[in-house]
Enzyme design. Structure first.
Site, PDB file in Angstrom:
ATOM      1  N   GLN A 132      19.501  18.074  40.437  1.00  0.00           N
ATOM      2  CA  GLN A 132      19.667  17.246  39.253  1.00  0.00           C
ATOM      3  C   GLN A 132      19.244  17.940  37.974  1.00  0.00           C
ATOM      4  O   GLN A 132      19.610  17.506  36.879  1.00  0.00           O
ATOM      5  CB  GLN A 132      18.874  15.945  39.407  1.00  0.00           C
ATOM      6  CG  GLN A 132      17.362  16.117  39.425  1.00  0.00           C
ATOM      7  CD  GLN A 132      16.644  14.805  39.697  1.00  0.00           C
ATOM      8  OE1 GLN A 132      16.659  14.291  40.810  1.00  0.00           O
ATOM      9  NE2 GLN A 132      16.013  14.252  38.665  1.00  0.00           N
ATOM     10  N   CYS A 138      17.765  10.766  39.565  1.00  0.00           N
ATOM     11  CA  CYS A 138      17.617  10.736  41.021  1.00  0.00           C
ATOM     12  C   CYS A 138      18.248   9.489  41.611  1.00  0.00           C
ATOM     13  O   CYS A 138      18.813   9.521  42.707  1.00  0.00           O
ATOM     14  CB  CYS A 138      16.142  10.818  41.400  1.00  0.00           C
ATOM     15  SG  CYS A 138      15.122   9.513  40.684  1.00  0.00           S
ATOM     16  N   HIS A 276      10.573   7.589  42.502  1.00  0.00           N
ATOM     17  CA  HIS A 276      11.637   8.567  42.694  1.00  0.00           C
ATOM     18  C   HIS A 276      12.578   8.064  43.776  1.00  0.00           C
ATOM     19  O   HIS A 276      12.140   7.445  44.749  1.00  0.00           O
ATOM     20  CB  HIS A 276      11.005   9.899  43.115  1.00  0.00           C
ATOM     21  CG  HIS A 276      11.949  11.051  43.208  1.00  0.00           C
ATOM     22  ND1 HIS A 276      12.819  11.393  42.203  1.00  0.00           N
ATOM     23  CD2 HIS A 276      12.169  11.953  44.212  1.00  0.00           C
ATOM     24  CE1 HIS A 276      13.510  12.468  42.566  1.00  0.00           C
ATOM     25  NE2 HIS A 276      13.142  12.812  43.791  1.00  0.00           N
ATOM     26  N   ASN A 300      16.186  15.342  49.054  1.00  0.00           N
ATOM     27  CA  ASN A 300      15.869  15.222  47.635  1.00  0.00           C
ATOM     28  C   ASN A 300      17.039  15.766  46.810  1.00  0.00           C
ATOM     29  O   ASN A 300      17.995  16.327  47.355  1.00  0.00           O
ATOM     30  CB  ASN A 300      14.577  15.995  47.326  1.00  0.00           C
ATOM     31  CG  ASN A 300      13.909  15.520  46.051  1.00  0.00           C
ATOM     32  OD1 ASN A 300      14.404  14.642  45.355  1.00  0.00           O
ATOM     33  ND2 ASN A 300      12.769  16.104  45.735  1.00  0.00           N
TER      34      ASN A 300
END
Length: 333
Positions: A132, A138, A276, A300
């Site tokens: 990102q 996110c 997150h 992630n």
């Protein structure tokens, strides 16, 4: 506790002092910049170098602590080494606690129907790890990835979906582009919008632009989405029966920023403050099954240089560790 307090005070002190560069680290600094393709103006380089040196020193302290057997996580310098903890928290901002009506749709499986391990990557449900960058989106990456899994389940084809479409076009639903958003709002946008474009037609730019969605280019529609009850049993059942799930996690710690492998360990992690959004893709055991070290596997959106090539193992059956089950949702096409 004494060690944790000492580390926090030392870190804050180092960050505020912005000392003269440690010239013994010149070669390491230049190599780090080359590795992660970092370029700065002259003034910015002094500022980022000071932060980077603080993080190098913190890494050494954490490594020494780990070496004493106090921890089960490995840490090292990654591409975020020139960012402060506050900057990382701002970038990762993307989940917050909501009071939502929990769905009663989750099929409860018996123990005999729950596999010992599960990894949706091996079955084609999960696209490669994305990065990102400095855009705090996110939430959009997690939502796009969860829909990708369901699209694969339906069609047998894995199609990377447009994160940029979500960033640009879902702001009227309560998201804030690169400054954060809730996965709930993003799912609501896709459902109400009637579709989402593919990455190929609406590529990622890591910044907010005007909405350029075109219905004729849409590749997927979301009929509805569900909120998983906030407990690990429900999360386990949902993951097994439906596929990858978008979840929130408390990632506002230096240990998360610098994680490189092993079972994640953060004594200050909270269950009620997800900061997150990530994608839950599986579960398993660290080491031998007899040792009982269960983990959740998350993907992630910080690129493959973070964690275990973009993934992290979060303790499972540990009283909702870091809030992994507090804010979980998945779509149905």
């Amino acid at each position: 506790m004494i060690v944790a307090v000492f580390l926090t005070i030392l870190y804050l002190g180092l960050a505020s002092a912005a000392p003269t560069p440690d010239y013994s680290l010149d070669a390491e600094w230049e190599e780090w910049k080359r590795s992660f393709e970092k370029t700065y103006s002259q003034e910015e380089e002094r500022h980022r170098r000071a932060i980077w040196e603080d993080n190098v020193k913190m890494i050494k302290l954490l490594s020494e602590e780990n070496g004493l057997g106090m921890n089960n996580v490995t840490v090292e310098m990654n591409e975020f080494g020139d960012m402060t903890g506050e900057e990382m928290r701002e970038m990762m901002k993307g989940s917050s606690v909501l009071t939502l009506k929990k769905g009663k749709h989750i099929q409860k499986l018996g123990d005999t129907n729950i596999p010992k391990t599960l990894d949706w990557r091996t079955q084609g449900y999960v696209a490669p790890v994305r990065r990102q960058g400095n855009c705090g989106a996110c939430w959009a990456f997690a939502v796009a990835a969860a829909i990708e899994g369901q699209l694969f389940k339906k069609t047998g084809k894995l199609t990377p979906l447009s994160v940029q479409n979500l960033i640009d076009c879902s702001r009227s639903f309560g998201t804030t582009g690169c400054k954060g958003g809730r996965i709930y709002n993003a799912f609501q946008y896709v459902k109400n919008n009637g579709g989402l474009e593919a990455e190929a037609t609406y590529p990622y730019e890591a910044k907010v632009r005007r909405c350029r969605y075109r219905a004729e280019r849409s590749v997927v529609k979301v009929a509805r989405f569900y909120v998983v009850p906030s407990n690990e049993e429900a999360l386990l059942n949902a993951l097994v029966t439906h596929g990858p799930i978008a979840v929130g996690i408390d990632a506002g710690h230096e240990s998360f920023k610098k994680y490189t492998g092993g079972m994640y360990h953060e004594p200050n992690c909270r269950r009620d403050s997800p900061t997150h959004s990530v994608l839950l893709v599986g579960f398993g055991y660290e080491g031998r099954e007899s040792e009982g070290k269960k983990y959740w596997l998350i993907q992630n959106s910080h690129g493959e240089s973070w964690g275990e090539k973009g993934y992290m193992k979060v303790p499972r059956d540990q009283n909702n560790y870091c809030g992994i089950a507090s804010y979980a949702m998945y779509p149905v096409l």
